[in-house]
Design an enzyme around this catalytic site. Structure first.
Site, PDB file in Angstrom:
ATOM      1  N   HIS A 156     -26.177 -37.866   4.633  1.00 54.85           N
ATOM      2  CA  HIS A 156     -27.019 -36.672   4.570  1.00 54.85           C
ATOM      3  C   HIS A 156     -26.196 -35.476   4.110  1.00 54.85           C
ATOM      4  CE1 HIS A 156     -29.572 -33.334   5.840  1.00 54.85           C
ATOM      5  NE2 HIS A 156     -30.574 -34.185   5.792  1.00 54.85           N
ATOM      6  N   SER A 181     -37.714 -30.250   1.644  1.00 52.33           N
ATOM      7  CA  SER A 181     -38.808 -29.348   2.034  1.00 52.33           C
ATOM      8  C   SER A 181     -40.192 -29.918   1.723  1.00 52.33           C
ATOM      9  CB  SER A 181     -38.632 -27.977   1.371  1.00 52.33           C
ATOM     10  OG  SER A 181     -37.461 -27.344   1.822  1.00 52.33           O
ATOM     11  N   GLU A 215     -25.896 -32.557   5.045  1.00 47.33           N
ATOM     12  CA  GLU A 215     -25.201 -31.793   6.085  1.00 47.33           C
ATOM     13  C   GLU A 215     -23.940 -32.508   6.551  1.00 47.33           C
ATOM     14  OE1 GLU A 215     -29.514 -30.064   7.390  1.00 47.33           O
ATOM     15  OE2 GLU A 215     -28.534 -31.555   8.684  1.00 47.33           O
ATOM     16  N   ASN A 222     -36.251 -36.929   9.948  1.00 49.51           N
ATOM     17  CA  ASN A 222     -34.891 -36.689  10.451  1.00 49.51           C
ATOM     18  C   ASN A 222     -34.930 -35.472  11.365  1.00 49.51           C
ATOM     19  OD1 ASN A 222     -32.150 -36.405  10.855  1.00 49.51           O
ATOM     20  ND2 ASN A 222     -31.737 -35.582   8.816  1.00 49.51           N
ATOM     21  N   TRP A 223     -34.781 -35.719  12.660  1.00 51.05           N
ATOM     22  CA  TRP A 223     -34.925 -34.638  13.633  1.00 51.05           C
ATOM     23  C   TRP A 223     -33.662 -33.795  13.792  1.00 51.05           C
ATOM     24  CZ3 TRP A 223     -37.993 -37.263  18.232  1.00 51.05           C
ATOM     25  CH2 TRP A 223     -39.242 -37.656  17.753  1.00 51.05           C
ATOM     26  N   LYS A 224     -32.563 -34.245  13.190  1.00 43.68           N
ATOM     27  CA  LYS A 224     -31.302 -33.499  13.219  1.00 43.68           C
ATOM     28  C   LYS A 224     -30.925 -33.157  14.672  1.00 43.68           C
ATOM     29  CE  LYS A 224     -32.282 -31.909   8.570  1.00 43.68           C
ATOM     30  NZ  LYS A 224     -32.195 -30.826   7.576  1.00 43.68           N
ATOM     31  N   GLU A 264     -31.859 -36.025  -2.187  1.00 46.48           N
ATOM     32  CA  GLU A 264     -31.970 -34.701  -1.570  1.00 46.48           C
ATOM     33  C   GLU A 264     -31.434 -33.630  -2.520  1.00 46.48           C
ATOM     34  OE1 GLU A 264     -30.962 -34.883   3.017  1.00 46.48           O
ATOM     35  OE2 GLU A 264     -29.252 -35.488   1.797  1.00 46.48           O
ATOM     36  N   GLY A 320     -37.520 -33.216   7.085  1.00 42.95           N
ATOM     37  CA  GLY A 320     -36.749 -32.490   8.078  1.00 42.95           C
ATOM     38  C   GLY A 320     -37.644 -31.718   9.020  1.00 42.95           C
ATOM     39  N   GLY A 321     -37.757 -30.411   8.798  1.00 49.53           N
ATOM     40  CA  GLY A 321     -38.462 -29.532   9.727  1.00 49.53           C
ATOM     41  C   GLY A 321     -39.884 -29.946  10.034  1.00 49.53           C
ATOM     42  N   GLY A 342     -34.257 -26.843   3.661  1.00 48.62           N
ATOM     43  CA  GLY A 342     -34.239 -25.726   4.603  1.00 48.62           C
ATOM     44  C   GLY A 342     -34.347 -24.374   3.950  1.00 48.62           C
TER      45      GLY A 342
END
Length: 252
Positions: A97, A215, A99, A9-11, A169, A236-237, A175
């Site tokens: 998600h 993470s 967020e 997920n590149w957000k 999640e 994610g990251g 994050g």
């Protein structure tokens, strides 16, 4: 046999050029991998979706959307419908998600509407859910996750589960650099599978892919993925770096 899935997920990251470079890097990293029963998924931003679909054509990389609106069309400035996604050959959408819940105030009821709209339009759903730190600390994490499932997705028809992927999640591990232990991930994934099995059938639950999203990094992916009810990850990251993301894919 359940499918193994690694989804990135590149957000809100990467413009057109950065998206192209990252996909090029990922293609190079995984071109020689044997990916039998394993899906590699990326979710770029809306502005890069169509070009990413075209660039990934003929490869093992699937391109999916990060979100969609539940209405077919109308006065919803800034939103994107199922038909719009399908018009550029998107077949899968992430819904729920953390967020979207915390920043954009999407409720369980709204997410239920989005799930229904996606499934009605023959889109596969990656449905996200998970507990906050306070719920984990007070041992209410199973209760909270059960509630989110009940209020958002446990109403769908049994036949629709073939088009659903679940992504757990733990919000406290997104994050933050914190990660649920492999044992904590396994406990929750087994609980989720049991909830679905009790509501529907154990066959549906046994065939359901449940991803861990909190993470995941190259250094911990193999241990997390080794657990029997963890079928992959929503990354994610680490998915923003071709080498890191490919290392996670190799860990599956």
């Amino acid at each position: 046999m359940r499918q193994k899935i690694v989804a990135g997920n590149w957000k809100m990251n990467n413009g057109k050029g950065e998206t192209k470079s990252l996909i090029d890097g990922l293609k190079k990293e995984i071109e020689d991998l044997s990916l039998e029963n394993t899906r590699v998924i990326i979710a770029p931003s809306f502005v890069s979706l169509e070009s990413a679909v075209n660039q990934a054509e003929g490869t093992s990389i699937e391109v999916v959307a990060q979100n969609m609106h539940q209405a077919k069309s109308g006065a919803y400035t800034g939103e994107v419908s199922a038909d719009m996604l399908k018009s550029i050959d998107i077949k899968t959408v992430i819904i729920g998600h953390s967020e979207r819940r915390s920043i954009f105030n999407e409720s369980d009821e709204t997410l239920a509407e989005k799930i229904d709209a996606a499934l009605a339009n023959d889109l596969e759903v990656i449905f996200c859910f998970g507990e906050q730190l306070e719920e984990r600390k007070t041992d209410n994490h199973l209760l909270e996750v059960g509630s989110q499932l009940k209020n958002s997705i446990l109403h769908i028809a049994a036949a629709d589960w073939k088009n659903v992927i679940l992504a757990y999640e733990p919000v406290w591990a997104i994050g933050t650099g914190e990660t649920a232990s492999p044992e904590q991930a396994q406990e929750m994934h087994a609980f989720i599978r049991n909830v679905v099995g009790k509501k529907y059938t154990h066959e549906i639950a046994d065939n359901l892919s449940i991803l861990y999203g909190g993470s995941v990094k190259p250094s911990n992916a193999e241990e997390i993925f080794s657990k029997p009810d963890v079928d992959g990850g929503l990354i994610g990251g680490a998915s923003l770096n071709a080498e890191d993301f490919s290392a996670i894919i190799k860990a599956i």
